[in-house]
Design a protein around this motif. Structure first.
Motif, mmCIF file in Angstrom:
data_model
loop_
_atom_site.group_PDB
_atom_site.id
_atom_site.type_symbol
_atom_site.label_atom_id
_atom_site.label_comp_id
_atom_site.label_asym_id
_atom_site.label_seq_id
_atom_site.Cartn_x
_atom_site.Cartn_y
_atom_site.Cartn_z
ATOM 1 N N SER A 116 -8.890 0.182 0.833
ATOM 2 C CA SER A 116 -8.462 1.202 0.326
ATOM 3 C C SER A 116 -9.157 2.388 -0.027
ATOM 4 O O SER A 116 -9.222 3.598 0.285
ATOM 5 N N GLY A 123 -8.712 -3.729 -1.785
ATOM 6 C CA GLY A 123 -8.996 -2.703 -2.997
ATOM 7 C C GLY A 123 -10.131 -2.153 -2.122
ATOM 8 O O GLY A 123 -10.269 -0.660 -2.252
ATOM 9 N N GLU A 175 -9.408 6.062 1.795
ATOM 10 C CA GLU A 175 -9.544 7.338 0.956
ATOM 11 C C GLU A 175 -10.684 8.255 1.003
ATOM 12 O O GLU A 175 -10.544 9.392 1.466
ATOM 13 N N PRO A 186 -5.863 8.791 1.065
ATOM 14 C CA PRO A 186 -5.775 8.339 -0.253
ATOM 15 C C PRO A 186 -4.635 7.428 -0.597
ATOM 16 O O PRO A 186 -3.509 7.787 -0.166
ATOM 17 N N CYS A 187 -4.650 6.300 -1.195
ATOM 18 C CA CYS A 187 -3.708 5.350 -1.272
ATOM 19 C C CYS A 187 -3.843 4.472 -2.525
ATOM 20 O O CYS A 187 -5.013 4.342 -3.004
ATOM 21 N N LYS A 188 -2.943 3.802 -3.010
ATOM 22 C CA LYS A 188 -3.016 2.818 -4.040
ATOM 23 C C LYS A 188 -2.645 1.488 -3.678
ATOM 24 O O LYS A 188 -1.765 1.346 -2.769
ATOM 25 N N ILE A 189 -2.860 0.347 -4.250
ATOM 26 C CA ILE A 189 -2.441 -1.063 -3.776
ATOM 27 C C ILE A 189 -1.545 -1.407 -4.854
ATOM 28 O O ILE A 189 -1.782 -1.223 -6.235
ATOM 29 N N VAL A 202 0.842 -1.247 -0.015
ATOM 30 C CA VAL A 202 0.008 0.229 -0.092
ATOM 31 C C VAL A 202 0.842 1.160 0.086
ATOM 32 O O VAL A 202 1.851 1.312 0.785
ATOM 33 N N GLY A 226 0.840 5.719 -0.629
ATOM 34 C CA GLY A 226 0.102 7.021 -0.460
ATOM 35 C C GLY A 226 -0.003 7.732 0.890
ATOM 36 O O GLY A 226 0.982 7.779 1.490
ATOM 37 N N GLN A 238 1.214 3.831 4.046
ATOM 38 C CA GLN A 238 1.902 2.999 3.472
ATOM 39 C C GLN A 238 2.276 1.924 4.355
ATOM 40 O O GLN A 238 2.310 1.912 5.689
#
Length: 154
Positions: free
Chosen positions: A100, A97, A104, A109-112, A48, A50, A53
């Motif tokens: 996450s 997902g 957000e 906010p984050c990305k995987i 993860v 953003g 982390q």
């Protein structure tokens, strides 16, 4: 670790497992652990990045993995093969997902990253300086342990 980093994973795991496998999820006692963790027979790792982390890991036995995939596909899975590995990785991916998206919405906010799978019990996996919240989940299909090792970035 902030509670708002963990709750999305608790809710998402329950929702996804209920929807995908039709099984009820009972949460065990959450505990805080230091690194490293010892892998289970099957451990799904998802990075993860953003505003938060770290890593989210899902550990289970091969038998639990086969039972989960059997419930998802409606067909008995007797061997933990490439298809089973892929399906278990995707289950972790869907849970992370969904979580996450909740992170957000809470202002993080984050990305995987795409999931990776470690096969074999006993491998040391370090989350470096990030402590892990360990969340045991019990289902009629077997036990799953969720490890959430996230920290806020600025």
């Amino acid at each position: 670790m902030k509670a708002e980093f963990v709750n999305p994973f608790l809710v998402s795991a329950g929702q996804v497992l209920q929807t995908e496998t039709g099984t009820e999820v009972v949460q065990g006692e959450v505990r805080l652990e230091e690194s490293p963790l010892e892998s289970d027979e099957v451990t799904v790792l998802i990075g993860v990045v953003g505003r938060v982390q770290g890593l989210v890991l899902y550990g289970m036995s091969e038998e639990t993995g086969r039972k989960l995939v059997s419930a998802m596909t409606g067909e008995e899975v007797t061997v933990f093969d490439d298809m089973c590995e892929s399906a278990v990785a995707e289950l972790g991916n869907v849970i992370t997902g969904l979580a996450s998206g909740e992170l957000e919405a809470a202002g993080y906010p984050c990305k995987i990253a795409p999931p990776s799978v470690v096969m074999g019990k006993g491998t040391a996996i370090s989350t470096l300086s990030i402590k892990r919240l360990v969340i045991p989940l019990e289902t009629k299909l077997g036990s799953i342990t969720v490890h959430v090792a996230l920290r806020e970035t600025y």
